[in-house]
Design a protein around this motif. Structure first.
Motif, short mmCIF file in Angstrom:
data_model
loop_
_atom_site.label_atom_id
_atom_site.label_comp_id
_atom_site.label_asym_id
_atom_site.label_seq_id
_atom_site.Cartn_x
_atom_site.Cartn_y
_atom_site.Cartn_z
N LYS A 89 1.16 -0.77 -0.26
CA LYS A 89 0.08 0.02 -0.65
C LYS A 89 1.24 1.29 0.07
N GLU A 90 2.59 0.86 0.56
CA GLU A 90 3.04 2.57 0.72
C GLU A 90 4.70 2.28 0.29
N VAL A 91 4.99 2.67 0.15
CA VAL A 91 6.14 2.50 -0.56
C VAL A 91 7.54 4.37 0.55
N ASP A 92 8.73 3.54 0.29
CA ASP A 92 9.30 4.08 1.36
C ASP A 92 9.55 5.80 0.49
N TYR A 93 9.89 5.73 -0.51
CA TYR A 93 11.22 6.46 -1.23
C TYR A 93 9.85 6.47 -2.32
N PHE A 94 9.82 8.03 -2.98
CA PHE A 94 9.53 8.55 -4.09
C PHE A 94 10.62 9.01 -4.77
N ALA A 95 10.81 8.42 -6.28
CA ALA A 95 11.90 8.93 -7.11
C ALA A 95 10.64 9.80 -8.57
N ASP B 175 4.30 11.75 1.07
CA ASP B 175 4.06 11.92 2.43
C ASP B 175 6.06 12.65 3.34
N LYS B 176 7.15 11.74 2.74
CA LYS B 176 7.65 11.70 3.68
C LYS B 176 8.83 12.62 2.71
N SER B 177 9.60 12.07 1.31
CA SER B 177 10.26 13.18 1.33
C SER B 177 10.94 12.36 -0.25
N ILE B 178 11.11 12.99 -1.34
CA ILE B 178 11.13 12.68 -3.18
C ILE B 178 12.64 12.93 -3.13
N ILE B 179 12.90 12.08 -4.35
CA ILE B 179 14.60 11.90 -5.23
C ILE B 179 14.47 12.12 -5.90
N PRO B 180 15.37 13.49 -6.28
CA PRO B 180 14.68 14.60 -8.07
C PRO B 180 16.19 13.21 -8.21
N VAL B 181 15.59 12.58 -9.79
CA VAL B 181 16.81 12.11 -10.20
C VAL B 181 16.92 12.53 -12.10
N LYS C 280 19.74 12.36 -1.01
CA LYS C 280 19.83 13.60 -1.95
C LYS C 280 17.65 13.26 -2.22
N ALA C 281 17.33 12.95 -0.83
CA ALA C 281 15.71 12.74 -0.56
C ALA C 281 15.23 14.74 -0.43
N VAL C 282 15.01 15.19 -1.01
CA VAL C 282 14.56 16.26 0.05
C VAL C 282 12.72 16.26 0.30
#
Ligand code: KG4
Ligand code: ZN
Length: 332
Positions: free
Chosen positions: A72-78, A101-107, A315-317
């Motif tokens: 249902k949930e992932v740890d990170y979004f990129a 909801d937590k952080s986003i990793i720009p790629v 580098k997660a923001v």
């Protein structure tokens, strides 16, 4: 750890979920919604149309990619922030900002085309390496000491290799994207033989130029009568020669850099590296080791974004306002 990766840099809405456990990767899902049919009508990608399609497709592709994983949930979004088409990049970025909801990793999309090679191979085994990145918008030779340590040694001065495939295919009346269309025609026999130039093949530098090749194709096409240029014989011979001219230049320059920098490992990435003949002809050079992603991972996909997100997780923001589209983002 699970990472969801999104790419909307061009004409594919792509989302994948990757799981990492003790350094091993497992692909939980990899969904791509292609807009090829839509853009075929125009012979190329229309940014405003592509943006609209991304907006429509993103929620559907997102649901599908998550549903396949069973989680249902992932740890990170990129998410890809560039390079690419500005309105399209923003669609992906804004979509994920609403859901994360937590952080986003720009790629960086180009880094992702390179790093997808490390889905099945440990970077320590391959690096240092030389990478030939050949996509619709880029043709670059990149020295990679380690992940995040890149040096662009050579690049195209005008059209990218993929762009050359696309534009010459269009001249011949073949469908978009041009690379696969030309590769298909090139497989067929033809009694005709055509000679095209190999621009910059013998220059001392490591740069490329493909717009002269496109112009040579256009001149040849224009000087033929209608009956000849619409014939299968002509189209097949032309396709074969276009493909070979591009391959010859790519191989010559890549091996020149590898020899001069004494590099044994060569990794490919980007849509053009899906070209079978390019891989076959490269691999004849036994003094080098080659890594080429499987064809569906050469072209744009969400998995390469998730994987690059993993390698860049430091580098997660957290402040999402910092994440902006960078259409001209460079590797270094
Ligand atoms: O990496 P990609 O999917 O998108 C960009 O980041 O640009 O690359 C798309 C490019 C197109 O120019 C397409 O014609 C080319 O890759 N391409 C190929 C093949 N498959 C895709 N070129 C040659 N042979 C192929 N089999
Ligand atoms: Zn790409």
């Amino acid at each position: 750890m699970t990472i969801l990766g999104i790419d909307t840099s061009c004409d594919d809405t792509a989302i994948a979920v990757l799981e990492e456990k003790e350094g091993e990767f497992k692909v939980l899902s990899n969904v791509i919604s292609s807009q090829v049919k839509l853009h075929q009508k125009y012979g190329g990608v229309y940014p405003s149309l592509a943006k609209r399609e991304h907006k429509k497709n993103l929620p559907i592709v997102f649901e599908k990619a998550l549903k396949k994983t069973g989680i249902k949930e992932v740890d990170y979004f990129a998410v890809t922030i560039g390079p690419g088409l500005d309105p399209c990049l923003w669609e992906g970025i804004n979509f994920i900002k609403k859901r994360a909801d937590k952080s986003i990793i720009p790629v960086n999309h180009m880094e992702a085309h390179i790093l997808i090679n490390f889905l099945e191979e440990k970077p320590e085994k391959v690096l240092p390496a030389l990478s030939l990145v050949v996509s619709g918008g880029h043709t670059q030779l990149v020295l990679i000491k380690k992940i995040a340590n890149y040096k662009i040694i050579g690049e195209t001065r005008d059209d990218a290799a993929g762009e050359c495939f696309d534009k010459t295919a269009r001249i011949l009346g073949l469908s978009y994207p041009g690379g696969p269309a030309i590769a298909k025609e090139a497989e067929e026999e033809s009694s005709l033989s055509i000679d095209l130039p190999r621009p910059m093949i013998n220059t001392k530098d490591y740069d490329f130029s493909f717009s002269g090749l496109k112009t040579a194709v256009l001149y040849d096409f224009k000087k033929r009568n209608k009956k000849v240029r619409e014939s299968k014989e002509y189209i097949r011979a032309m396709a074969r020669e276009i493909q070979q001219a591009i391959i010859d230049v790519l191989i010559k320059k890549t091996l020149k850099v590898a020899k001069e920098y004494e590099i044994e490992n060569i990794i490919l990435g980007g849509g053009v590296s899906a070209n079978k003949k390019l891989g076959q002809q490269l691999r004849k050079n036994k003094e080098f080791k080659f890594w080429i992603p499987q064809p569906r991972l050469c072209t744009d996909n969400g998995l390469m974004i998730a994987l690059t997100g993993y390698f860049n997780k430091d580098k997660a923001v957290k402040n999402f306002r910092e994440i902006k589209s960078k259409p001209n983002l460079r590797l270094c």
